[in-house]
Write a protein that holds these residues in place. Sequence first.
Motif, PDB file in Angstrom:
ATOM      1  N   ASP A   1       0.808  -1.222   0.000  1.00  0.00           N
ATOM      2  CA  ASP A   1       0.000   0.000   0.000  1.00  0.00           C
ATOM      3  C   ASP A   1       0.842   1.273   0.000  1.00  0.00           C
ATOM      4  OD1 ASP A   1      -2.535  -1.094  -0.237  1.00  0.00           O
ATOM      5  OD2 ASP A   1      -2.672  -1.452   1.918  1.00  0.00           O
ATOM      6  N   ASP A   2       2.006   1.212   0.657  1.00  0.00           N
ATOM      7  CA  ASP A   2       2.909   2.365   0.643  1.00  0.00           C
ATOM      8  C   ASP A   2       4.296   1.928   1.097  1.00  0.00           C
ATOM      9  OD1 ASP A   2       3.067   2.535   3.548  1.00  0.00           O
ATOM     10  OD2 ASP A   2       1.160   3.581   3.507  1.00  0.00           O
ATOM     11  N   LEU A   3       5.212   2.875   1.100  1.00  0.00           N
ATOM     12  CA  LEU A   3       6.610   2.585   1.440  1.00  0.00           C
ATOM     13  C   LEU A   3       6.779   2.016   2.847  1.00  0.00           C
ATOM     14  CD1 LEU A   3       8.375   5.743  -0.036  1.00  0.00           C
ATOM     15  CD2 LEU A   3       8.616   3.387  -0.826  1.00  0.00           C
ATOM     16  N   LYS A   4       5.920   2.398   3.772  1.00  0.00           N
ATOM     17  CA  LYS A   4       6.055   1.968   5.166  1.00  0.00           C
ATOM     18  C   LYS A   4       5.912   0.462   5.331  1.00  0.00           C
ATOM     19  CE  LYS A   4       4.236   6.343   6.753  1.00  0.00           C
ATOM     20  NZ  LYS A   4       3.029   7.014   7.143  1.00  0.00           N
ATOM     21  N   GLU A   5       5.277  -0.201   4.375  1.00  0.00           N
ATOM     22  CA  GLU A   5       5.098  -1.653   4.450  1.00  0.00           C
ATOM     23  C   GLU A   5       6.351  -2.425   4.017  1.00  0.00           C
ATOM     24  OE1 GLU A   5       1.717  -3.225   2.426  1.00  0.00           O
ATOM     25  OE2 GLU A   5       0.308  -1.963   3.502  1.00  0.00           O
TER      26      GLU A   5
ATOM     27  N   GLN B   1      13.117   0.327   1.894  1.00  0.00           N
ATOM     28  CA  GLN B   1      12.729   1.733   2.082  1.00  0.00           C
ATOM     29  C   GLN B   1      13.928   2.635   1.821  1.00  0.00           C
ATOM     30  OE1 GLN B   1      10.550   2.823   5.667  1.00  0.00           O
ATOM     31  NE2 GLN B   1       9.720   0.752   5.819  1.00  0.00           N
TER      32      GLN B   1
ATOM     33  N   THR C   1       0.267   8.493  -9.154  1.00  0.00           N
ATOM     34  CA  THR C   1       0.008   7.700  -7.950  1.00  0.00           C
ATOM     35  C   THR C   1      -0.039   6.199  -8.228  1.00  0.00           C
ATOM     36  OG1 THR C   1      -2.373   7.978  -8.255  1.00  0.00           O
ATOM     37  CG2 THR C   1      -1.257   9.586  -6.847  1.00  0.00           C
TER      38      THR C   1
ATOM     39  N   MET D   1       7.258   2.297  -8.215  1.00  0.00           N
ATOM     40  CA  MET D   1       6.101   3.064  -7.766  1.00  0.00           C
ATOM     41  C   MET D   1       6.030   4.381  -8.526  1.00  0.00           C
ATOM     42  SD  MET D   1       7.432   4.582  -4.061  1.00  0.00           S
ATOM     43  CE  MET D   1       5.936   5.518  -3.758  1.00  0.00           C
TER      44      MET D   1
ATOM     45  N   THR E   1       3.830   8.682  -5.261  1.00  0.00           N
ATOM     46  CA  THR E   1       3.256   8.269  -3.980  1.00  0.00           C
ATOM     47  C   THR E   1       2.401   7.033  -4.223  1.00  0.00           C
ATOM     48  OG1 THR E   1       1.274   9.626  -4.305  1.00  0.00           O
ATOM     49  CG2 THR E   1       3.110  10.652  -3.125  1.00  0.00           C
ATOM     50  N   GLY E   2       1.958   6.437  -3.140  1.00  0.00           N
ATOM     51  CA  GLY E   2       1.023   5.327  -3.273  1.00  0.00           C
ATOM     52  C   GLY E   2       1.657   3.949  -3.252  1.00  0.00           C
ATOM     53  N   LYS E   3       1.019   3.054  -3.959  1.00  0.00           N
ATOM     54  CA  LYS E   3       1.389   1.642  -3.944  1.00  0.00           C
ATOM     55  C   LYS E   3       2.781   1.395  -4.531  1.00  0.00           C
ATOM     56  CE  LYS E   3      -3.390   0.055  -4.191  1.00  0.00           C
ATOM     57  NZ  LYS E   3      -3.540  -0.109  -2.769  1.00  0.00           N
ATOM     58  N   VAL E   4       3.400   0.325  -4.022  1.00  0.00           N
ATOM     59  CA  VAL E   4       4.707  -0.120  -4.501  1.00  0.00           C
ATOM     60  C   VAL E   4       4.544  -1.561  -4.967  1.00  0.00           C
ATOM     61  CG1 VAL E   4       7.127  -0.541  -3.913  1.00  0.00           C
ATOM     62  CG2 VAL E   4       5.874   1.329  -2.789  1.00  0.00           C
TER      63      VAL E   4
END
Length: 160
Positions: A14-18, A24, A106, A135, A138-141
């Motif tokens: 869902d985003d970079l944090k995952e 990262q 995105t 990606m 922003t957004g999904k990776v």
Amino acid sequence: MKEVKIETTLQVFDDLKELPEDVQNLMNKASVARDKAYAPYSKFLVGAAILLDNGEIITGSNQENASYPSGLCAERTAIYYAGAKYPKAKHLKMAIIAGSQTNPTTTPIPPCGACRQAISEYEVKQDAPIELYFMGETGKVVRSNSLANLLPFIFDKTVL
């Protein structure tokens, strides 16, 4: 006639944090490289970062030229530089961040066809896959464990 079915599996975050911390970091390096892109014509900036097995991280950004298509994509800038500077190092992971200066980007942007071919060459050369992460701004990776998922019928030295 025989029908051949080709399937691939990709992971979507869902985003970079995952992502794992090392990925990262690689994505952040690709983002910094993206800021150095020279894209006055397309206004489409791309950054790439490659983690090598010697621990080095090589980055690249797209470089355009008024004489289209003389420029070079970020992925090929990075992969060729890595190959020139560290010819014996294996390419473990590649991160790619792309986005337009005119429209929000995105959705994940995969490597173009020419870049897929170049990445494929290095997978064949090193006889090992290269993990790809890509990606938009922003957004999904998206994660692919090998370029083969994005280019199932490769053209390589075995056909020459």
